[in-house]
Design a protein around this motif. Structure first.
Motif, PDB file in Angstrom:
ATOM      1  N   GLY A 142       0.809  -1.220   0.000  1.00 34.97           N
ATOM      2  CA  GLY A 142       0.000   0.000   0.000  1.00 34.97           C
ATOM      3  C   GLY A 142       0.840   1.266   0.000  1.00 34.97           C
ATOM      4  N   ASP A 143       1.975   1.209   0.701  1.00 34.79           N
ATOM      5  CA  ASP A 143       2.797   2.408   0.858  1.00 34.79           C
ATOM      6  C   ASP A 143       3.480   2.776  -0.453  1.00 34.79           C
ATOM      7  N   LEU A 144       4.078   1.791  -1.105  1.00 39.55           N
ATOM      8  CA  LEU A 144       4.841   2.037  -2.331  1.00 39.55           C
ATOM      9  C   LEU A 144       4.083   1.549  -3.565  1.00 39.55           C
ATOM     10  N   GLY A 145       3.490   0.349  -3.444  1.00 38.83           N
ATOM     11  CA  GLY A 145       2.788  -0.217  -4.593  1.00 38.83           C
ATOM     12  C   GLY A 145       1.637   0.662  -5.052  1.00 38.83           C
ATOM     13  N   ALA A 146       1.012   1.390  -4.126  1.00 36.14           N
ATOM     14  CA  ALA A 146      -0.103   2.268  -4.530  1.00 36.14           C
ATOM     15  C   ALA A 146       0.360   3.258  -5.593  1.00 36.14           C
ATOM     16  N   HIS A 147       1.579   3.794  -5.431  1.00 36.61           N
ATOM     17  CA  HIS A 147       2.104   4.735  -6.422  1.00 36.61           C
ATOM     18  C   HIS A 147       2.286   4.044  -7.778  1.00 36.61           C
ATOM     19  N   THR A 148       2.826   2.822  -7.742  1.00 36.95           N
ATOM     20  CA  THR A 148       3.107   2.120  -9.006  1.00 36.95           C
ATOM     21  C   THR A 148       1.808   1.762  -9.719  1.00 36.95           C
ATOM     22  N   VAL A 149       0.824   1.297  -8.939  1.00 39.79           N
ATOM     23  CA  VAL A 149      -0.467   0.956  -9.549  1.00 39.79           C
ATOM     24  C   VAL A 149      -1.085   2.218 -10.148  1.00 39.79           C
ATOM     25  N   ASP A 150      -0.948   3.339  -9.451  1.00 44.24           N
ATOM     26  CA  ASP A 150      -1.498   4.580 -10.014  1.00 44.24           C
ATOM     27  C   ASP A 150      -0.828   4.906 -11.357  1.00 44.24           C
ATOM     28  N   LEU A 151       0.492   4.780 -11.415  1.00 44.36           N
ATOM     29  CA  LEU A 151       1.174   5.099 -12.684  1.00 44.36           C
ATOM     30  C   LEU A 151       0.832   4.083 -13.763  1.00 44.36           C
ATOM     31  N   ALA A 152       0.624   2.831 -13.380  1.00 44.74           N
ATOM     32  CA  ALA A 152       0.218   1.818 -14.361  1.00 44.74           C
ATOM     33  C   ALA A 152      -1.127   2.204 -14.975  1.00 44.74           C
ATOM     34  N   ARG A 153      -2.074   2.615 -14.131  1.00 42.55           N
ATOM     35  CA  ARG A 153      -3.395   3.033 -14.633  1.00 42.55           C
ATOM     36  C   ARG A 153      -3.270   4.296 -15.476  1.00 42.55           C
ATOM     37  N   PHE A 154      -2.430   5.238 -15.007  1.00 41.40           N
ATOM     38  CA  PHE A 154      -2.265   6.526 -15.692  1.00 41.40           C
ATOM     39  C   PHE A 154      -1.676   6.323 -17.092  1.00 41.40           C
ATOM     40  N   LEU A 155      -0.687   5.455 -17.189  1.00 39.74           N
ATOM     41  CA  LEU A 155       0.046   5.317 -18.449  1.00 39.74           C
ATOM     42  C   LEU A 155      -0.544   4.260 -19.376  1.00 39.74           C
ATOM     43  N   VAL A 156      -1.120   3.201 -18.799  1.00 34.69           N
ATOM     44  CA  VAL A 156      -1.550   2.070 -19.638  1.00 34.69           C
ATOM     45  C   VAL A 156      -3.063   1.860 -19.610  1.00 34.69           C
ATOM     46  N   GLY A 157      -3.664   1.930 -18.428  1.00 36.25           N
ATOM     47  CA  GLY A 157      -5.114   1.740 -18.333  1.00 36.25           C
ATOM     48  C   GLY A 157      -5.485   0.856 -17.152  1.00 36.25           C
ATOM     49  N   GLU A 158      -6.759   0.448 -17.115  1.00 36.13           N
ATOM     50  CA  GLU A 158      -7.260  -0.318 -15.964  1.00 36.13           C
ATOM     51  C   GLU A 158      -6.654  -1.717 -15.927  1.00 36.13           C
ATOM     52  N   ILE A 159      -6.418  -2.183 -14.699  1.00 34.26           N
ATOM     53  CA  ILE A 159      -5.917  -3.544 -14.495  1.00 34.26           C
ATOM     54  C   ILE A 159      -7.114  -4.465 -14.285  1.00 34.26           C
ATOM     55  N   GLU A 160      -7.127  -5.557 -15.041  1.00 35.44           N
ATOM     56  CA  GLU A 160      -8.285  -6.456 -15.027  1.00 35.44           C
ATOM     57  C   GLU A 160      -8.119  -7.590 -14.011  1.00 35.44           C
ATOM     58  N   ARG A 161      -6.892  -8.209 -13.952  1.00 39.96           N
ATOM     59  CA  ARG A 161      -6.691  -9.308 -12.991  1.00 39.96           C
ATOM     60  C   ARG A 161      -5.235  -9.369 -12.568  1.00 39.96           C
ATOM     61  N   VAL A 162      -5.026 -10.012 -11.418  1.00 43.31           N
ATOM     62  CA  VAL A 162      -3.682 -10.017 -10.825  1.00 43.31           C
ATOM     63  C   VAL A 162      -3.354 -11.392 -10.257  1.00 43.31           C
ATOM     64  N   SER A 163      -2.069 -11.683 -10.239  1.00 44.30           N
ATOM     65  CA  SER A 163      -1.559 -12.842  -9.512  1.00 44.30           C
ATOM     66  C   SER A 163      -0.426 -12.312  -8.643  1.00 44.30           C
ATOM     67  N   GLY A 164      -0.660 -12.243  -7.339  1.00 40.76           N
ATOM     68  CA  GLY A 164       0.308 -11.548  -6.497  1.00 40.76           C
ATOM     69  C   GLY A 164       0.781 -12.367  -5.317  1.00 40.76           C
ATOM     70  N   GLN A 165       1.873 -11.901  -4.735  1.00 42.10           N
ATOM     71  CA  GLN A 165       2.338 -12.489  -3.473  1.00 42.10           C
ATOM     72  C   GLN A 165       2.925 -11.400  -2.589  1.00 42.10           C
ATOM     73  N   THR A 166       2.729 -11.559  -1.293  1.00 41.56           N
ATOM     74  CA  THR A 166       3.304 -10.625  -0.331  1.00 41.56           C
ATOM     75  C   THR A 166       4.164 -11.420   0.647  1.00 41.56           C
ATOM     76  N   THR A 167       5.246 -10.806   1.145  1.00 45.49           N
ATOM     77  CA  THR A 167       6.170 -11.525   2.031  1.00 45.49           C
ATOM     78  C   THR A 167       6.578 -10.629   3.188  1.00 45.49           C
ATOM     79  N   THR A 168       6.620 -11.236   4.383  1.00 49.88           N
ATOM     80  CA  THR A 168       7.141 -10.532   5.564  1.00 49.88           C
ATOM     81  C   THR A 168       8.387 -11.288   6.024  1.00 49.88           C
ATOM     82  N   PHE A 169       9.536 -10.613   5.992  1.00 55.53           N
ATOM     83  CA  PHE A 169      10.786 -11.271   6.352  1.00 55.53           C
ATOM     84  C   PHE A 169      11.118 -11.100   7.832  1.00 55.53           C
ATOM     85  N   VAL A 170      10.675  -9.990   8.416  1.00 52.45           N
ATOM     86  CA  VAL A 170      10.976  -9.702   9.830  1.00 52.45           C
ATOM     87  C   VAL A 170       9.646  -9.654  10.562  1.00 52.45           C
TER      88      VAL A 170
END
Ligand code: SOE
Length: 361
Positions: free
Chosen positions: A178-206
């Motif tokens: 949310g902190d950093l990815g929100a910016h990237t998703v915004d630029l993806a929408r701004f430059l390319v368009g709406e995202i239809e589907r995702v395959s994601g993973q999140t990791t906590t190391f500490v």
């Protein structure tokens, strides 16, 4: 303005720069600064140029022409919705909310209020990103096929870096996502368009970190890093990634877009440059985006006298406050914030379910 930390300084600096550099900038009166600690608030109000302070947002959100919500993510929904219900335009920092349901309530309140709303996606206001957008819209890259966005920082690489609201899922919603990815998703929408589907993973190391007040440890309940494959509505494919534990990466937001006819590359660490594939297809040319006819540059210095991170906030505030003054709509507004939140939510759901997830509409 609620909040006077890092983001408070960035926006207050922009308010001060606007009348100096932007000829037709809306007049900005720094009226009331909101916070809880009276002594710290008084010091900040003095330093940031605010006329008065308030320790209860309820008392002032209906008295102002615009409300800036720069608090932690869990403080975004209630004051923002209350301000909107009073008819006050709101600029809220990103991500819009800690949860999708809160973001939906905020977007509904914005639509009902019919006043300008903004979400703090300041990277749209980097001249090189606007230039990339111009090239894409002019068809210079042909049909867009691929987007790659990666946002890397290292401030949590040390396991002894203290816990904060940013490492607490109840308060932040998510971590690097949310902190950093929100910016990237915004630029993806701004430059390319709406995202239809995702395959994601999140990791906590500490899994736990020292409590900020020095009393023992606190669990880390958000991700340190995320990655996602995405498919856009228009058929383009993308990969997204962010980390707050990438050694040596201080604030590297990298964007690459490829089309059938060309490509562009951008790194926030070189924010005055855009790499554009040359017409002979023999590598990328580095274009210095500092000419006075480049986006936003007419306000600033002669060509080559580069801009910095803080200028994005001046451009953002000029656009948002002009919309408030003129009563026009603003983008990226809460509808954009909600669209980004749906992608973040789908990435979390994809991680939990171990499968591709459609982004809700
Ligand atoms: C986090 O480290 C952070 O301050 C983000 O919250 C901002 O949105 C980003 O622009 C810089 O990094």
């Amino acid at each position: 303005m609620l909040g006077y930390g890092f983001m408070g300084e960035a926006h207050a600096n922009a308010f001060a720069r606007l009348p100096m550099f932007v000829d037709d900038a809306p007049a900005v009166e720094r009226d009331v600064l909101i916070g809880r600690d009276e002594a710290a608030l008084a010091e900040a109000a003095d330093r940031l140029g605010f006329a008065r302070t308030a320790t209860d947002w309820r008392e002032v959100v209906d008295e102002v022409d615009a409300f800036y919500n720069l608090g932690p993510n869990d403080v975004h929904p209630e004051p923002t919705i209350t301000a909107l219900e009073a008819g006050t335009p709101v600029l809220c920092e990103k991500p819009l909310a800690p949860t999708l349901s809160a973001a939906e309530r905020m977007a509904t309140a914005a639509a009902d209020a019919g006043v300008p709303t903004g979400v703090g996606f300041n990277y749209r206001y980097v001249p090189a990103i606007q230039y990339a957008k111009e090239l894409i819209e002019a068809g210079e890259l042909g049909e867009i096929r691929q987007f790659r966005g990666r946002y890397l920082q290292d401030w949590l690489v040390d396991p002894d870096a203290p816990a904060s609201w940013r490492t607490d899922a109840e308060r932040a919603g998510s971590g690097a996502l949310g902190d950093l990815g929100a910016h990237t998703v915004d630029l993806a929408r701004f430059l390319v368009g709406e995202i239809e589907r995702v395959s994601g993973q999140t990791t906590t190391f500490v899994d736990e970190r020292p409590a900020a007040d020095g009393t023992g440890t606190e669990p880390v309940t958000v991700d340190d890093a995320y990655g996602a494959q995405v498919r856009f509505d228009n058929g383009a494919a993308g990969t997204l990634e962010a980390s707050r534990v990438a050694p040596g990466r201080k604030n590297d937001h990298t964007i690459e877009v490829e089309g059938t006819e060309g490509a562009v590359r951008f790194s926030l660490e070189r924010l005055n440059e855009l790499e554009v594939l040359g017409s002979e297809n023999r590598g990328f040319e580095t274009v210095l985006v500092t000419e006075t006819d480049d986006p936003f540059l007419d306000h600033w210095w002669p060509p080559g006298h580069v801009l910095g991170w803080e200028h994005t906030f001046v451009h953002e505030n000029d656009a948002f406050l002009s919309a408030v003054a003129d009563g026009t709509s603003y983008s990226p507004g809460f509808a954009d914030g909600l669209a980004v939140q749906r992608v973040l939510d789908a990435i979390q759901a994809s991680d939990e379910r171990g499968e591709w997830v459609a982004v809700g509409q």
